[in-house]
Design an enzyme around this catalytic site. Structure first.
Site, PDB file in Angstrom:
ATOM      1  N   VAL A  67      -7.860 -24.336  65.050  1.00 14.87           N
ATOM      2  CA  VAL A  67      -7.817 -25.343  63.947  1.00 14.87           C
ATOM      3  C   VAL A  67      -6.110 -25.878  63.843  1.00 14.87           C
ATOM      4  O   VAL A  67      -5.850 -26.937  63.153  1.00 14.87           O
ATOM      5  CB  VAL A  67      -7.785 -24.772  62.305  1.00 14.87           C
ATOM      6  CG1 VAL A  67      -9.385 -24.540  62.309  1.00 14.87           C
ATOM      7  CG2 VAL A  67      -6.951 -23.557  61.957  1.00 14.87           C
ATOM      8  N   TYR A 158       5.055 -18.757  54.118  1.00 14.93           N
ATOM      9  CA  TYR A 158       3.566 -18.786  53.651  1.00 14.93           C
ATOM     10  C   TYR A 158       3.431 -19.448  52.399  1.00 14.93           C
ATOM     11  O   TYR A 158       2.815 -20.311  52.503  1.00 14.93           O
ATOM     12  CB  TYR A 158       3.229 -17.342  53.592  1.00 14.93           C
ATOM     13  CG  TYR A 158       1.684 -17.016  52.988  1.00 14.93           C
ATOM     14  CD1 TYR A 158       0.773 -17.413  54.073  1.00 14.93           C
ATOM     15  CD2 TYR A 158       1.534 -16.893  51.751  1.00 14.93           C
ATOM     16  CE1 TYR A 158      -0.506 -16.995  53.452  1.00 14.93           C
ATOM     17  CE2 TYR A 158       0.264 -16.870  51.364  1.00 14.93           C
ATOM     18  CZ  TYR A 158      -0.820 -16.792  52.398  1.00 14.93           C
ATOM     19  OH  TYR A 158      -2.173 -16.547  52.074  1.00 14.93           O
ATOM     20  N   LYS A 162       1.261 -22.799  52.032  1.00 12.20           N
ATOM     21  CA  LYS A 162       0.181 -22.777  50.714  1.00 12.20           C
ATOM     22  C   LYS A 162       0.475 -23.897  49.765  1.00 12.20           C
ATOM     23  O   LYS A 162      -0.424 -24.631  49.256  1.00 12.20           O
ATOM     24  CB  LYS A 162      -0.069 -21.422  50.234  1.00 12.20           C
ATOM     25  CG  LYS A 162      -0.555 -20.338  51.478  1.00 12.20           C
ATOM     26  CD  LYS A 162      -1.906 -20.943  51.871  1.00 12.20           C
ATOM     27  CE  LYS A 162      -2.610 -20.266  52.854  1.00 12.20           C
ATOM     28  NZ  LYS A 162      -4.019 -20.700  53.151  1.00 12.20           N
TER      29      LYS A 162
END
Ligand code: NAP
Length: 250
Positions: A67, A158, A162
Site C-alpha cells: 500500500v 509514528y 497517525k
C-alpha cells in the site's frame, strides 16, 4: 444474528494479522464479500483458509500489494475492479510501527513510516472513492492511533503519521460527503497484536499502567468499532474519530 454487511463488497488492507485479520473474520460473519490485502500472501492465505473453514458460505479473496507504493496500489485496484466491479467499504488498516527517539530517527525511517501509514491512505482512498462514487456511496474507515491524538515520547514519526490520518479523514469526509461516501477514523489505544508484541517489557508495562480500564484491548474490540462504521448502523456518521482505548491516558 442480523448480518450487518450482507452483499457489501469490502477491501481490508493489512488483513494478514492483528486488527485487520480480526476485522476480516467479523466481516465474514456479517456476510461481506471480502477482498483481503497485505504484502505477505502466505499470511493472507492462512486468514482466508480459516475464514472459509469457519464461514463456508463466505466469499473471500486475496489481493496482495504494497500500500506504500502508488504503482502497486493502482495495479491492486485494477485487479479489484476486475474481480468485484464495485466497492462499498474500504478499511485502511495496513500500518507499521518503528519507534525511535528523535535524535536517532533516519530519513529512511520517516519516509517508510509515512508512506506505509499515511500516503497509503491517500492512494487507496483515491481509487476506492472513484469506485464508490459510481455505485452511489460507501464507507471508508482509516486506522489512526491514540498516539496521533496525544503523542508519546519516542513516537514522533509514528504519531505524526497517525495524526496525518486524522487530517486526511476529516478532509475526505467533507470532500466526499455529497457523494454519500462516509469517511471516519478509529483511534485504538493499546491492543494485543503482533505489532505490540515487539515492545520491550518495561514499555509494555508502562502502557498497561496508563489504561484506566486496567487491561490491554483485543483486536476484536477494534473490529467491532470498524463494523459499526462500515455498516448502515452508522449511516449518518462521517468525519468522526472513534477512540477504542479503554480510557488510555498516555
Ligand atoms: P499488525 O498485526 O502488525 O498488522 C499489520 C498488517 O499490515 C499486516 O497484515 C501487514 O502485513 C500489513 N502491512 C504493513 N505494511 C504494509 C504495506 N506496506 N502494504 C500492505 N500491507 C502492509 O498490526 P495491528 O496491531 O493489527 O495494527 C493494525 C493497524 O492499527 C495499524 O495501522 C496500526 O498502526 C493501528 N494501531 C494498532 C494499535 C495496536 O495497539 N496494535 C494501536 C493503534 C493503532 P505484511 O507485512 O504482510 O504486509
Amino acid at each position: 444474528m442480523e448480518k450487518l454487511l450482507s452483499k457489501k463488497k469490502v477491501l481490508i488492507t493489512g488483513a494478514g494479522s492483528g486488527i485487520g485479520a480480526a476485522t476480516a473474520r467479523l466481516f465474514a460473519a456479517h456476510g461481506a464479500e471480502l477482498y483481503l490485502n497485505a504484502r505477505d500472501e502466505l499470511s493472507l492465505a492462512e486468514v482466508v483458509a480459516q475464514i472459509q473453514h469457519d464461514f463456508p458460505e463466505s466469499n473471500c479473496e486475496v489481493i496482495a500489494f504494497d500500500v506504500s507504493d502508488p504503482d502497486a496500489v493502482k495495479a491492486g485496484f485494477q485487479t479489484l475492479f476486475k474481480k468485484a466491479k464495485s466497492l462499498d467499504v474500504l478499511v485502511n488498516n495496513a500500518g507499521i510501527l518503528d519507534d525511535a527517539l528523535i535524535g536517532m530517527v533516519s530519513a529512511k525511517q520517516v519516509e517508510r513510516t509515512f508512506a506505509s501509514n499515511s500516503f497509503s491512505v491517500l492512494y487507496c482512498s483515491q481509487y476506492a472513492s472513484r469506485l464508490m462514487q459510481r455505485s452511489g456511496g460507501g464507507s471508508i474507515i482509516n486506522l489512526s492511533s491514540i498516539i496521533g491524538r496525544v503523542g508519546n515520547q519516542g513516537q514522533a514519526v509514528y504519531g505524526g503519521s497517525k495524526a496525518a490520518v486524522i487530517g486526511i479523514t476529516l478532509s475526505l469526509a467533507k470532500e466526499l460527503a455529497a457523494a454519500q461516501i462516509r469517511v471516519n477514523a478509529v483511534a485504538p489505544g493499546f491492543i494485543e497484536t503482533p505489532m505490540t508484541e515487539q515492545l520491550p517489557a518495561e514499555k509494555y508495562q508502562q502502557r498497561l499502567d496508563s489504561i484506566a480500564m486496567g487491561h490491554i484491548g483485543k483486536a476484536t474490540d477494534v473490529a467491532n468499532s470498524i463494523l459499526f462504521l462500515a455498516s448502515d448502523m452508522s449511516a449518518y456518521v462521517t468525519g468522526q474519530v472513534l477512540g477504542v482505548d479503554g480510557g488510555m491516558l498516555i
